[in-house]
Motif scaffolding. Structure first.
Motif, mmCIF file in Angstrom:
data_model
loop_
_atom_site.group_PDB
_atom_site.id
_atom_site.type_symbol
_atom_site.label_atom_id
_atom_site.label_comp_id
_atom_site.label_asym_id
_atom_site.label_seq_id
_atom_site.Cartn_x
_atom_site.Cartn_y
_atom_site.Cartn_z
ATOM 1 N N THR A 77 -58.117 25.345 -93.359
ATOM 2 C CA THR A 77 -57.866 26.051 -94.876
ATOM 3 C C THR A 77 -58.130 24.872 -95.745
ATOM 4 O O THR A 77 -57.877 25.690 -97.031
ATOM 5 N N ARG A 78 -59.240 24.243 -96.161
ATOM 6 C CA ARG A 78 -58.998 23.587 -96.669
ATOM 7 C C ARG A 78 -60.984 23.338 -97.086
ATOM 8 O O ARG A 78 -61.435 22.526 -98.141
ATOM 9 N N TRP A 79 -61.874 24.072 -96.100
ATOM 10 C CA TRP A 79 -62.968 23.799 -95.753
ATOM 11 C C TRP A 79 -63.670 23.769 -97.726
ATOM 12 O O TRP A 79 -64.691 23.375 -98.382
ATOM 13 N N ARG A 80 -62.833 25.286 -98.430
ATOM 14 C CA ARG A 80 -63.785 25.647 -99.948
ATOM 15 C C ARG A 80 -63.857 23.720 -100.994
ATOM 16 O O ARG A 80 -64.376 23.762 -101.923
ATOM 17 N N LEU A 255 -50.770 40.065 -89.398
ATOM 18 C CA LEU A 255 -49.368 40.609 -90.122
ATOM 19 C C LEU A 255 -49.153 38.858 -91.031
ATOM 20 O O LEU A 255 -48.476 39.500 -91.774
ATOM 21 N N ALA A 256 -48.921 38.403 -90.031
ATOM 22 C CA ALA A 256 -48.481 36.800 -90.492
ATOM 23 C C ALA A 256 -49.681 37.008 -91.521
ATOM 24 O O ALA A 256 -49.341 35.057 -92.155
ATOM 25 N N SER A 257 -50.726 36.447 -91.842
ATOM 26 C CA SER A 257 -52.349 36.142 -92.788
ATOM 27 C C SER A 257 -51.749 35.886 -93.944
ATOM 28 O O SER A 257 -51.971 34.223 -94.734
ATOM 29 N N PRO A 258 -51.179 36.436 -94.763
ATOM 30 C CA PRO A 258 -50.222 36.514 -95.855
ATOM 31 C C PRO A 258 -49.947 35.303 -95.625
ATOM 32 O O PRO A 258 -49.645 34.534 -97.399
ATOM 33 N N VAL A 259 -48.484 34.561 -95.192
ATOM 34 C CA VAL A 259 -47.886 33.213 -95.507
ATOM 35 C C VAL A 259 -48.052 32.355 -94.500
ATOM 36 O O VAL A 259 -47.480 32.084 -94.872
ATOM 37 N N VAL A 260 -49.122 32.744 -93.696
ATOM 38 C CA VAL A 260 -50.136 31.584 -93.151
ATOM 39 C C VAL A 260 -50.952 31.370 -93.221
ATOM 40 O O VAL A 260 -52.237 32.488 -91.872
ATOM 41 N N PRO A 261 -52.022 30.902 -94.729
ATOM 42 C CA PRO A 261 -53.293 30.657 -94.684
ATOM 43 C C PRO A 261 -54.080 30.132 -93.090
ATOM 44 O O PRO A 261 -54.751 31.066 -93.068
ATOM 45 N N ILE A 262 -53.436 29.579 -91.851
ATOM 46 C CA ILE A 262 -54.287 29.499 -90.840
ATOM 47 C C ILE A 262 -54.320 30.303 -90.434
ATOM 48 O O ILE A 262 -56.079 30.182 -89.549
ATOM 49 N N PHE A 263 -53.734 31.231 -90.742
ATOM 50 C CA PHE A 263 -53.624 32.891 -89.267
ATOM 51 C C PHE A 263 -54.921 33.777 -90.175
ATOM 52 O O PHE A 263 -56.183 34.203 -89.580
ATOM 53 N N ARG A 264 -54.753 33.767 -91.237
ATOM 54 C CA ARG A 264 -56.166 34.535 -92.139
ATOM 55 C C ARG A 264 -57.263 33.848 -91.565
ATOM 56 O O ARG A 264 -58.271 34.803 -91.588
ATOM 57 N N ALA A 265 -57.618 32.723 -92.136
ATOM 58 C CA ALA A 265 -58.881 32.149 -91.431
ATOM 59 C C ALA A 265 -58.844 31.965 -89.770
ATOM 60 O O ALA A 265 -60.326 32.487 -90.011
ATOM 61 N N LEU A 266 -58.568 32.124 -89.142
ATOM 62 C CA LEU A 266 -58.319 32.331 -87.458
ATOM 63 C C LEU A 266 -59.208 33.984 -87.242
ATOM 64 O O LEU A 266 -59.914 34.511 -86.629
ATOM 65 N N ALA A 267 -58.674 34.560 -88.111
ATOM 66 C CA ALA A 267 -58.743 36.222 -87.922
ATOM 67 C C ALA A 267 -60.184 36.679 -88.666
ATOM 68 O O ALA A 267 -60.450 37.536 -87.689
ATOM 69 N N GLU A 268 -60.882 36.165 -89.462
ATOM 70 C CA GLU A 268 -62.157 35.655 -90.387
ATOM 71 C C GLU A 268 -63.187 35.552 -89.018
ATOM 72 O O GLU A 268 -64.377 36.394 -88.953
#
Length: 318
Positions: A77-80, A255-268
């Motif tokens: 979640t900290r690549w950028r 669903l959990a992406s807004p509050v769990v950054p790693i889930f958002r990253a994985l979903a991408e």
């Protein structure tokens, strides 16, 4: 005289595998890590305890090194935030030391429309931020070749083996002790995999032939290409019993992406489980001959043993 390699990120999964492989091949190995090693280093390996952003310390550690391997793996979640300054630090070290820089590459560079066969000349048109970061990182290495910095990217599929931290152990084999396998995508889609000990040996073999390569070179390691169904069947054979097969609930990650950054990253990265792909290793074979290849049954058994303390593997093919 033996060659010397400095492995950056030696406490990580790929870093550990590289340290072991170079040491086993007789290289003098220096292993950089931020803190004391979380495992027993092979005999003769010299630990270098410092932050990878401490460029001065790394330049000192790289004195006399022939090869520098960038196995740094910042938090997903900290690549950028972290990849650009780490890349700048590593390039500065390569430039100061004259060592050949090596980097484990991935398939993020090819975007959501990636073709089924990936070669070194496949256009890089990433649509995700992580893919764009990887393209920029490799472009910096390519540009640095004009200044005399020699570098090699070895691209591979998803890692398995070498302990926890990948799709294999965090998703697919997470509940294998309960008799269940979870697939991230359709069972009939081929997906590229790389058994880490094999990939690490590829690095050693390429490093030994580095003088034969252009100032900047990209090579592909084919590893294993398996559909979900083939992986499921192979795991059943290794475990010696039937395993239920389920699907990863992507809707829950979204669903959990807004509050769990790693889930958002994985979903991408879901597209990688929906698009069939494999890597063409023709150029690698031309350089080193037949790449290292552990039989799938042994590779899976070793992978399961590295992530499960209970006896989930009851039968291993010879």
């Amino acid at each position: 005289m033996r060659d010397t390699v400095l492995v950056l990120g030696a406490n990580g999964r790929i870093g550990r595998a590289l340290v072991d492989a170079f040491a086993a091949a007789g290289w003098r190995v220096r292993a950089q890590m931020r803190r004391e090693p979380g495992y027993t280093l092979p005999a003769g390996v010299s630990p270098v305890i410092c932050d990878a952003l401490d460029t001065a310390a790394l330049i000192e550690a790289a004195r006399g090194a022939d090869v520098l391997v960038n196995a740094l793996n910042p938090d997903y979640t900290r690549w950028r935030e972290l990849v650009p300054p780490l890349a700048a630090s590593v390039l500065a070290v390569a430039r100061a030391s004259g060592a050949t820089l090596m980097l484990p590459g991935n398939v993020y560079n090819f975007g959501a429309e990636l073709p089924s066969l990936l070669t070194e000349t496949t256009p890089q048109v990433a649509h995700t931020e992580r893919g764009q970061i990887r393209i920029a990182l490799e472009q910096q290495m390519r540009d640095a070749a004009a200044d005399g910095v020699r570098s090699i990217v070895i691209r591979a599929g998803d890692f398995f083996g070498g302990g926890p931290g990948s799709w294999f152990d965090l998703v697919i084999a997470k509940d294998i002790a309960k008799g269940r396998v979870t697939l991230p995508g359709p069972a009939d889609v081929p997906h590229a995999w790389a058994f880490l000990p094999d990939l690490a040996q590829v690095f050693v073999a390429v490093a030994a032939r580095r003088a034969e390569l252009a100032p900047f070179e990209t090579l592909h390691f084919a590893g294993e290409t398996l559909t979900g169904a083939q992986l499921h069947e192979a795991l059943q054979q290794v475990c010696g019993r039937p395993l239920k097969r389920g699907q990863l609930p992507w809707w829950l990650l979204r669903l959990a992406s807004p509050v769990v950054p790693i889930f958002r990253a994985l979903a991408e990265m879901r597209y990688l489980w929906l698009r069939p792909h494999r890597l063409d290793d023709t150029r690698l074979r031309r350089l080193i001959g037949e790449p290292p290849h552990t039989p799938l049954s042994r590779a899976l058994a070793a992978s399961l043993a590295s992530i499960h303390s209970d006896a989930v593997v009851t039968a291993v093919a010879a």
